[in-house]
Scaffold this motif. Structure first.
Motif, PDB file in Angstrom:
ATOM      1  N   ARG A  80     -20.747   7.520  -0.019  1.00 31.07           N
ATOM      2  CA  ARG A  80     -19.594   8.244   0.792  1.00 31.07           C
ATOM      3  C   ARG A  80     -18.183   7.058   0.081  1.00 31.07           C
ATOM      4  O   ARG A  80     -16.828   7.372   0.149  1.00 31.07           O
ATOM      5  CB  ARG A  80     -20.314   8.398   2.489  1.00 31.07           C
ATOM      6  N   LEU A  81     -18.396   5.271  -0.293  1.00 31.81           N
ATOM      7  CA  LEU A  81     -17.870   4.808  -0.731  1.00 31.81           C
ATOM      8  C   LEU A  81     -16.929   5.098  -1.355  1.00 31.81           C
ATOM      9  O   LEU A  81     -15.847   4.941  -1.347  1.00 31.81           O
ATOM     10  CB  LEU A  81     -18.329   3.432  -0.615  1.00 31.81           C
ATOM     11  N   LEU A  82     -17.499   5.373  -2.428  1.00 33.39           N
ATOM     12  CA  LEU A  82     -17.053   5.854  -3.374  1.00 33.39           C
ATOM     13  C   LEU A  82     -15.674   7.188  -3.738  1.00 33.39           C
ATOM     14  O   LEU A  82     -15.248   7.355  -4.247  1.00 33.39           O
ATOM     15  CB  LEU A  82     -17.380   5.699  -4.399  1.00 33.39           C
ATOM     16  N   GLU A  83     -16.222   7.968  -2.675  1.00 35.58           N
ATOM     17  CA  GLU A  83     -15.288   8.856  -2.613  1.00 35.58           C
ATOM     18  C   GLU A  83     -14.545   8.379  -1.826  1.00 35.58           C
ATOM     19  O   GLU A  83     -12.999   9.508  -1.836  1.00 35.58           O
ATOM     20  CB  GLU A  83     -16.590  10.277  -1.062  1.00 35.58           C
ATOM     21  N   ILE A  84     -14.256   8.290  -0.561  1.00 34.87           N
ATOM     22  CA  ILE A  84     -13.166   7.709  -0.286  1.00 34.87           C
ATOM     23  C   ILE A  84     -11.770   6.305  -1.110  1.00 34.87           C
ATOM     24  O   ILE A  84     -10.833   6.442  -0.890  1.00 34.87           O
ATOM     25  CB  ILE A  84     -13.326   6.523   0.661  1.00 34.87           C
ATOM     26  N   VAL A  85     -12.692   5.664  -1.540  1.00 34.41           N
ATOM     27  CA  VAL A  85     -12.227   5.227  -2.979  1.00 34.41           C
ATOM     28  C   VAL A  85     -11.320   5.990  -3.844  1.00 34.41           C
ATOM     29  O   VAL A  85     -10.835   5.712  -4.374  1.00 34.41           O
ATOM     30  CB  VAL A  85     -12.942   4.220  -4.070  1.00 34.41           C
ATOM     31  N   ARG A  86     -11.896   7.191  -4.195  1.00 34.24           N
ATOM     32  CA  ARG A  86     -10.954   7.969  -5.358  1.00 34.24           C
ATOM     33  C   ARG A  86      -9.980   9.027  -4.434  1.00 34.24           C
ATOM     34  O   ARG A  86      -9.089   8.810  -5.213  1.00 34.24           O
ATOM     35  CB  ARG A  86     -12.509   9.126  -5.699  1.00 34.24           C
ATOM     36  N   ASP A  87     -10.203   9.023  -3.415  1.00 34.84           N
ATOM     37  CA  ASP A  87      -9.650  10.424  -2.944  1.00 34.84           C
ATOM     38  C   ASP A  87      -7.901   9.272  -2.481  1.00 34.84           C
ATOM     39  O   ASP A  87      -7.168   9.821  -2.924  1.00 34.84           O
ATOM     40  CB  ASP A  87     -10.044  10.894  -1.395  1.00 34.84           C
ATOM     41  N   PHE A  88      -8.311   7.964  -2.006  1.00 33.73           N
ATOM     42  CA  PHE A  88      -7.453   7.270  -1.287  1.00 33.73           C
ATOM     43  C   PHE A  88      -6.271   6.686  -2.644  1.00 33.73           C
ATOM     44  O   PHE A  88      -5.326   6.718  -2.388  1.00 33.73           O
ATOM     45  CB  PHE A  88      -7.940   6.448  -0.609  1.00 33.73           C
ATOM     46  N   ALA A  89      -7.265   6.480  -3.863  1.00 34.33           N
ATOM     47  CA  ALA A  89      -6.799   6.111  -4.858  1.00 34.33           C
ATOM     48  C   ALA A  89      -6.164   4.472  -4.217  1.00 34.33           C
ATOM     49  O   ALA A  89      -4.544   4.237  -4.863  1.00 34.33           O
ATOM     50  CB  ALA A  89      -5.633   6.953  -5.819  1.00 34.33           C
ATOM     51  N   PRO A  90      -6.341   3.059  -4.001  1.00 36.08           N
ATOM     52  CA  PRO A  90      -5.970   2.795  -3.535  1.00 36.08           C
ATOM     53  C   PRO A  90      -5.450   1.217  -4.446  1.00 36.08           C
ATOM     54  O   PRO A  90      -5.750   1.405  -5.701  1.00 36.08           O
ATOM     55  CB  PRO A  90      -6.686   1.926  -3.069  1.00 36.08           C
ATOM     56  N   ASP A  91      -4.372   0.675  -4.034  1.00 38.14           N
ATOM     57  CA  ASP A  91      -4.106  -0.513  -5.192  1.00 38.14           C
ATOM     58  C   ASP A  91      -4.718  -1.930  -5.075  1.00 38.14           C
ATOM     59  O   ASP A  91      -5.289  -2.501  -6.328  1.00 38.14           O
ATOM     60  CB  ASP A  91      -2.778  -0.412  -5.155  1.00 38.14           C
ATOM     61  N   VAL A  92      -5.320  -1.382  -3.794  1.00 31.25           N
ATOM     62  CA  VAL A  92      -5.931  -2.508  -3.454  1.00 31.25           C
ATOM     63  C   VAL A  92      -6.355  -2.620  -2.675  1.00 31.25           C
ATOM     64  O   VAL A  92      -7.078  -1.907  -1.609  1.00 31.25           O
ATOM     65  CB  VAL A  92      -5.254  -4.043  -2.612  1.00 31.25           C
ATOM     66  N   ILE A  93      -8.317  -2.943  -2.514  1.00 32.83           N
ATOM     67  CA  ILE A  93      -9.522  -3.106  -1.811  1.00 32.83           C
ATOM     68  C   ILE A  93      -9.930  -4.206  -1.049  1.00 32.83           C
ATOM     69  O   ILE A  93     -10.033  -5.203  -2.035  1.00 32.83           O
ATOM     70  CB  ILE A  93     -10.792  -2.458  -2.355  1.00 32.83           C
TER      71      ILE A  93
END
Length: 266
Positions: free
Chosen positions: A50-63
């Motif tokens: 789920r974490l990686l899905e959020i990262v992939r879908d939002f595509a942030p510049d910074v986490i």
């Protein structure tokens, strides 16, 4: 800037979210149980998929990772951080860590040591240390080692230490705190400003962020009473056997414009 804040429902995470949002940044925050904002995404940080899905879908510049889970830090380090490291590539990653040793004037190159089972909060400290080891293999990271966080965040929430002190003040109960144990502290809004500055910067490595001078547990609670106008007569000093631990802030003062004020200054 697109910023993903993991743990945005927490005390520090919520402060960072609020400040970035009000500055006009595109921000997504996650929560596990308490949802501060309607647009927060629900996330159990142990759910790597789920974490990686959020990262992939939002595509942030910074986490920005602000999670502080005292029970699961070691599991996070062993199961979650490696998966996140492998997935984020060149995305900037800011990790909120903790004090990693008991020393005076700890610089960023202090050698962390894993706590034994009988030591205080060993799962939490060991987990943060193990996560640091994983994160240092990322391409674009900054590990923030903060002092103990205090203050009132933009949502009007007060830190746990201050709340506990307030209970004793209101009840007129004696509050015994060590006068011989020194530690580093940092106000939540100032720490958030420093984290945001680091998120938009290019420094790679570890950085201490706290007030310049350490303070005793007794002195800290006395200072909180002065700051909030509380009667401090319930705060009583004692002496305990424990290591003294506080940060050297030389690097922070060289790199950051954010001002970190003393607790006794407004």
């Amino acid at each position: 800037m697109k910023a993903l804040i993991i743990g945005a429902s927490g005390f520090l995470g919520g402060t960072i979210y609020y400040k970035l949002k009000n500055a006009g940044a595109e921000v997504l925050g996650t929560y596990s149980q308490h949802k501060k904002q309607d647009d927060f995404a629900e996330l159990d940080v142990m759910d790597s998929q789920r974490l990686l899905e959020i990262v992939r879908d939002f595509a942030p510049d910074v986490i920005i990772w602000t999670v502080m889970n005292h029970d699961a830090e070691e599991e996070i380090a062993e199961k979650v951080m490696p998966a996140l490291r492998d997935a984020i590539g060149d995305t900037r990653f800011i990790f909120i860590s903790t004090s990693v040793a008991y020393e005076k004037n700890m610089t960023e190159d202090v050698t962390p040591f894993l706590r034994s089972d009988e030591m205080y909060n060993h799962h939490y400290f060991n987990g943060k240390i193990k996560s640091e080891n994983v994160i240092r293999k990322m391409r674009d990271y900054c590990i923030v080692r903060p002092g103990s966080i205090y203050g009132i965040n933009p949502y009007g929430e007060m830190d746990v230490r201050s709340c506990k002190l307030k209970e004793h003040v209101d009840l007129g109960q004696q509050y015994v705190r060590a006068g011989n144990i020194l530690f580093s502290i940092v106000e939540v809004n100032e720490l958030a400003d420093a984290v945001i500055e680091l998120a938009t910067g290019d420094y790679v490595g570890i950085i201490n962020v706290s007030e310049d001078k350490p303070i005793s547990h007794y002195g800290f609670n006395k200072a909180l009473c002065r700051r909030y106008g509380w009667d401090d007569s319930c705060v009583v000093a004692n002496r305990e056997i424990e290591n003294i631990y506080y940060f050297d802030n030389s690097l922070r003062k060289r790199l950051l414009k954010t001002r970190i004020m003393s607790i006794d200054k407004s």
